[in-house]
Design an enzyme around this catalytic site. Structure first.
Site, mmCIF file in Angstrom:
data_model
loop_
_atom_site.group_PDB
_atom_site.id
_atom_site.type_symbol
_atom_site.label_atom_id
_atom_site.label_comp_id
_atom_site.label_asym_id
_atom_site.label_seq_id
_atom_site.Cartn_x
_atom_site.Cartn_y
_atom_site.Cartn_z
ATOM 1 N N SER A 74 50.083 27.739 38.821
ATOM 2 C CA SER A 74 51.354 28.434 38.675
ATOM 3 C C SER A 74 52.181 27.960 37.486
ATOM 4 C CB SER A 74 52.165 28.372 39.961
ATOM 5 O OG SER A 74 52.332 27.054 40.387
ATOM 6 N N HIS A 120 56.697 24.784 37.423
ATOM 7 C CA HIS A 120 57.095 26.142 37.080
ATOM 8 C C HIS A 120 58.052 26.140 35.893
ATOM 9 C CE1 HIS A 120 56.089 27.914 41.324
ATOM 10 N NE2 HIS A 120 55.055 27.337 40.728
#
Length: 169
Positions: A74, A120
């Protein structure tokens, strides 16, 4: 990592905690990967993906506790969001849908436990930087600007890793 297992900073991007975890990451890669690969070319896309995955790990290394573990693609996926945002904006495309998607994913990041906001954030910032190099490099010096951007990101990645390792050792 501080004990010398530096490969974990990259290999962690290829490990996932569950089928659902990998499914969400691969769906996002399916949505944004081909578009960016066509825009960048395969070599630049792969270089950007790997660079972003590593940079996301460096953010985790700095912003998490020394014994915190993270895994998943991610960070690199958030980099794709950042790259796509800059490229689409430069091309005059409507970015509102992408901004909504980023906002939803950012909300999930902070509201759902055990999601690495650090990774992230690191991926997204790296994606914005690389996206700017890809989208705004003047045609006459495109390669120089883009290679320089990669070199700068890698210098920051290596320097930050060395500094953090020294701090933890």
């Amino acid at each position: 990592v501080a004990d010398g297992a530096y490969w974990r900073m990259l290999t962690s991007a290829f490990l996932h905690a569950s089928i659902l975890h990998i499914a969400f990451n691969m769906y996002a890669l399916y949505l944004f990967g081909p578009v960016l690969e066509r825009y960048l070319g395969t070599a630049r896309f792969l270089a950007a993906y790997v660079t972003s995955a590593l940079a996301a790990s460096v953010f985790v290394y700095w912003l998490s506790g020394p014994h915190q573990t993270t895994l998943g693609a991610s960070g690199a996926i958030f980099a794709l969001f950042g790259m796509a945002l800059v490229v689409m904006y430069k091309q005059g495309q409507d970015v509102r849908g992408l901004l909504v998607l980023v906002a939803i994913n950012a909300a999930i990041t902070v509201l759902v436990p055990n999601i690495s906001w650090q990774g992230h954030l690191g991926g997204f910032v790296t994606g914005l930087v690389l996206g700017a190099a890809f989208a705004y490099a003047p045609r006459a010096r495109r390669n120089l600007v883009q290679y320089s951007a990669f070199a700068a990101v890698w210098l920051v990645v290596v320097g930050a890793t060395v500094l953090r390792t020294l701090q933890l050792s």
